[in-house]
Write a protein that holds these residues in place. Structure first.
Motif, PDB file in Angstrom:
ATOM      1  N   THR A 292      29.999  34.470  43.818  1.00  0.00           N
ATOM      2  CA  THR A 292      30.807  34.687  45.026  1.00  0.00           C
ATOM      3  C   THR A 292      31.580  33.439  45.414  1.00  0.00           C
ATOM      4  O   THR A 292      32.514  33.521  46.218  1.00  0.00           O
ATOM      5  N   ARG A 293      31.192  32.290  44.848  1.00  0.00           N
ATOM      6  CA  ARG A 293      31.906  31.042  45.150  1.00  0.00           C
ATOM      7  C   ARG A 293      33.110  30.839  44.237  1.00  0.00           C
ATOM      8  O   ARG A 293      33.791  29.814  44.332  1.00  0.00           O
ATOM      9  N   ASN A 294      33.339  31.792  43.331  1.00  0.00           N
ATOM     10  CA  ASN A 294      34.488  31.727  42.420  1.00  0.00           C
ATOM     11  C   ASN A 294      35.587  32.631  42.986  1.00  0.00           C
ATOM     12  O   ASN A 294      35.528  33.861  42.837  1.00  0.00           O
ATOM     13  N   PRO A 295      36.590  32.058  43.645  1.00  0.00           N
ATOM     14  CA  PRO A 295      37.602  32.897  44.296  1.00  0.00           C
ATOM     15  C   PRO A 295      38.423  33.718  43.319  1.00  0.00           C
ATOM     16  O   PRO A 295      38.918  34.801  43.680  1.00  0.00           O
ATOM     17  N   VAL A 296      38.597  33.259  42.104  1.00  0.00           N
ATOM     18  CA  VAL A 296      39.363  34.021  41.117  1.00  0.00           C
ATOM     19  C   VAL A 296      38.593  35.277  40.722  1.00  0.00           C
ATOM     20  O   VAL A 296      39.164  36.379  40.639  1.00  0.00           O
ATOM     21  N   LEU A 297      37.297  35.131  40.482  1.00  0.00           N
ATOM     22  CA  LEU A 297      36.467  36.290  40.163  1.00  0.00           C
ATOM     23  C   LEU A 297      36.456  37.286  41.314  1.00  0.00           C
ATOM     24  O   LEU A 297      36.619  38.495  41.103  1.00  0.00           O
ATOM     25  N   MET A 298      36.290  36.800  42.532  1.00  0.00           N
ATOM     26  CA  MET A 298      36.251  37.705  43.689  1.00  0.00           C
ATOM     27  C   MET A 298      37.600  38.394  43.903  1.00  0.00           C
ATOM     28  O   MET A 298      37.655  39.568  44.261  1.00  0.00           O
ATOM     29  N   ARG A 299      38.693  37.662  43.648  1.00  0.00           N
ATOM     30  CA  ARG A 299      40.018  38.274  43.789  1.00  0.00           C
ATOM     31  C   ARG A 299      40.240  39.342  42.726  1.00  0.00           C
ATOM     32  O   ARG A 299      40.762  40.429  43.020  1.00  0.00           O
ATOM     33  N   MET A 300      39.841  39.060  41.484  1.00  0.00           N
ATOM     34  CA  MET A 300      39.970  40.069  40.428  1.00  0.00           C
ATOM     35  C   MET A 300      39.151  41.304  40.763  1.00  0.00           C
ATOM     36  O   MET A 300      39.601  42.437  40.562  1.00  0.00           O
ATOM     37  N   LEU A 301      37.957  41.102  41.285  1.00  0.00           N
ATOM     38  CA  LEU A 301      37.102  42.225  41.631  1.00  0.00           C
ATOM     39  C   LEU A 301      37.745  43.062  42.736  1.00  0.00           C
ATOM     40  O   LEU A 301      37.756  44.304  42.676  1.00  0.00           O
ATOM     41  N   GLY A 302      38.303  42.390  43.736  1.00  0.00           N
ATOM     42  CA  GLY A 302      38.996  43.104  44.796  1.00  0.00           C
ATOM     43  C   GLY A 302      40.203  43.874  44.291  1.00  0.00           C
ATOM     44  O   GLY A 302      40.465  44.998  44.725  1.00  0.00           O
ATOM     45  N   ASP A 303      40.950  43.280  43.337  1.00  0.00           N
ATOM     46  CA  ASP A 303      42.121  43.954  42.776  1.00  0.00           C
ATOM     47  C   ASP A 303      41.729  45.212  42.003  1.00  0.00           C
ATOM     48  O   ASP A 303      42.470  46.210  41.989  1.00  0.00           O
ATOM     49  N   LEU A 304      40.556  45.168  41.354  1.00  0.00           N
ATOM     50  CA  LEU A 304      40.100  46.311  40.569  1.00  0.00           C
ATOM     51  C   LEU A 304      39.462  47.396  41.429  1.00  0.00           C
ATOM     52  O   LEU A 304      39.284  48.527  40.976  1.00  0.00           O
ATOM     53  N   LEU A 305      39.093  47.025  42.655  1.00  0.00           N
ATOM     54  CA  LEU A 305      38.478  47.984  43.584  1.00  0.00           C
ATOM     55  C   LEU A 305      39.266  47.994  44.896  1.00  0.00           C
ATOM     56  O   LEU A 305      38.725  47.720  45.968  1.00  0.00           O
ATOM     57  N   PRO A 306      40.552  48.320  44.837  1.00  0.00           N
ATOM     58  CA  PRO A 306      41.395  48.201  46.032  1.00  0.00           C
ATOM     59  C   PRO A 306      40.988  49.145  47.163  1.00  0.00           C
ATOM     60  O   PRO A 306      41.306  48.899  48.325  1.00  0.00           O
ATOM     61  N   GLU A 307      40.273  50.196  46.817  1.00  0.00           N
ATOM     62  CA  GLU A 307      39.906  51.185  47.827  1.00  0.00           C
ATOM     63  C   GLU A 307      38.624  50.818  48.575  1.00  0.00           C
ATOM     64  O   GLU A 307      38.242  51.495  49.540  1.00  0.00           O
ATOM     65  N   LEU A 308      37.934  49.751  48.137  1.00  0.00           N
ATOM     66  CA  LEU A 308      36.634  49.407  48.712  1.00  0.00           C
ATOM     67  C   LEU A 308      36.658  48.036  49.372  1.00  0.00           C
ATOM     68  O   LEU A 308      37.269  47.101  48.851  1.00  0.00           O
ATOM     69  N   PRO A 309      35.967  47.872  50.500  1.00  0.00           N
ATOM     70  CA  PRO A 309      35.748  46.521  51.021  1.00  0.00           C
ATOM     71  C   PRO A 309      34.718  45.801  50.149  1.00  0.00           C
ATOM     72  O   PRO A 309      33.677  46.374  49.811  1.00  0.00           O
ATOM     73  N   VAL A 310      35.050  44.591  49.735  1.00  0.00           N
ATOM     74  CA  VAL A 310      34.121  43.763  48.969  1.00  0.00           C
ATOM     75  C   VAL A 310      33.744  42.583  49.867  1.00  0.00           C
ATOM     76  O   VAL A 310      34.562  41.687  50.105  1.00  0.00           O
TER      77      VAL A 310
END
Length: 381
Positions: A292-310
């Motif tokens: 969770t401290r890796n902002p690139v990983l968290m951003r990619m995850l958010g981009d792949l799950l745009p319909e969900l709050p992460v």
């Protein structure tokens, strides 16, 4: 009860010691009051010895004995520090996850699991009783021995609207859904960390703030090749580890830059996690762990799950960096009270089990009376 939970994950960089005050109410509510966490890095010699002993390395028993002792001593030092700094010397129980060095999986079934870190060193240094070696009992009952934190996730998420999913982004990523489905999704930070160490000649242990991956672009052909890994298609419950996702698991094309390689591996983690989340029809993702401290990983995850709050678990009361240590504090608390600490729907075991082995403290083994029944929910104070 004041309990210290000790955890070192698959990134094997430090021992996290979280202290909690735990109370089980008559209505089945387990109250957890976080008291804080201290993190004690492994010294470089121990870290190198541990890295050299992990699969696929062949290791002599003398090295296993050395690691069991040295890791136990490192855990003991972390427990002493946590008791002094977080509990004012009033801790009553220590729970040690130990350091996983091998998870024996064959044909989708777990046959054994090995965590090192001799608990006698912890009991001797703190004078407190120690619950340790928590995973093997679930394996003996036919389970995967992981993810054990799923029971805590189920109790904690109960009552939240929709289908919230708890996601842990450690060396290996795992998730828990409210219906009890839980499994390792695949690599979290394990391949990323190994690649960073290789590309930087050991100068860096991980991609700080995702800075290297942020400068690269995922390599499509390599990503497709990595996504073809058969593990991802296995049904839950399933677990994995560095027996599969180790430093030699993949090889970058000769012309691939470090930045592009790390962008590819970051995308691999995000993609496999997102696929798993969609597979359980989640409506919300609550993430914890070092990833969770890796902002690139968290951003990619958010981009792949745009319909969900992460969300990061800090937003709902449980510090993301310490969640696993707190979870093991809960599991040891349940053991001390004679209560099962597994969710068979999560691990695939035949029945719930009381986990771990107990090492007496300086004053012998004086456990609290057995609790009248298991908790039905977890509330963070």
């Amino acid at each position: 009860m004041l309990v210290i939970g000790l955890m070192s994950g698959t990134s094997y960089d430090a021992v996290d010691a979280a202290a909690a005050e735990l109370r089980l109410l008559l209505d089945g509510t387990l109250l957890l009051k976080p008291l804080g966490m201290v993190s004690t890095p492994y010294d470089e010699e121990l870290r190198e010895a541990l890295a050299g002993a992990l699969p696929p390395a062949a290791v002599p028993l003398a090295r296993v004995c050395l690691l069991d002792t040295r890791i136990g001593q490192a855990f003991a030092a972390a427990a002493v520090r946590a008791d002094r700094e977080l509990c004012g010397g009033r801790a009553e129980l220590v729970v040690s996850h130990g350091q996983t060095v091998y998870h024996w999986v064959d044909g989708g079934r777990v046959h054994g699991t090995l965590q090192l870190g001799q608990p006698a060193w912890i009991a001797e240094a703190t004078g407190l009783p120690v619950v340790a070696d928590l995973r093997p009992r679930d394996v003996a009952a036919g389970g995967q021995g992981a993810p054990l934190v799923s029971l805590v996730d189920l109790l904690w998420l109960r009552g939240r609207p929709g289908t919230p999913v708890a996601l842990n982004l450690g060396g290996i990523a795992n998730l828990t859904a409210p219906d009890g489905t839980a499994f390792d999704t695949g690599p979290g930070c394990a391949l990323l960390d190994a690649a960073v160490r290789e590309f930087t000649g050991g100068r860096l242990a991980y991609d700080v703030d995702g800075a290297l991956a942020a400068r690269g672009r995922p390599h499509g052909a390599l990503l497709d090749e990595l996504l073809a890994e058969p593990y991802y298609a296995l049904p839950a419950p399933k677990t994995t580890g560095k027996e599969l996702f180790h430093a030699g698991y993949w090889r970058a094309p000769a012309d691939l830059s470090a930045e592009d390689a790390l962008a590819t591996l970051t995308r691999l983690t995000a993609r496999t996690v997102a696929d798993a989340v969609r597979g359980v029809a989640a409506t919300e993702v609550i993430a914890s762990g070092g990833g969770t401290r890796n902002p690139v990983l968290m951003r990619m995850l958010g981009d792949l799950l745009p319909e969900l709050p992460v969300r990061v678990s800090d937003e709902v009361g449980l510090p993301a960096a310490a969640k696993e240590a707190y979870a093991f504090a809960v599991l040891g608390f349940l053991t001390a009270h004679g209560l099962p600490a597994t969710a068979p729907t999560a691990t695939g075991a035949r029945h719930p089990s009381i986990l771990g082995s107990l090492t007496p403290g300086r004053d012998g083994l004086r456990l609290p009376p057995p609790a009248p029944g298991p908790p039905v929910r977890l509330r963070i104070e």
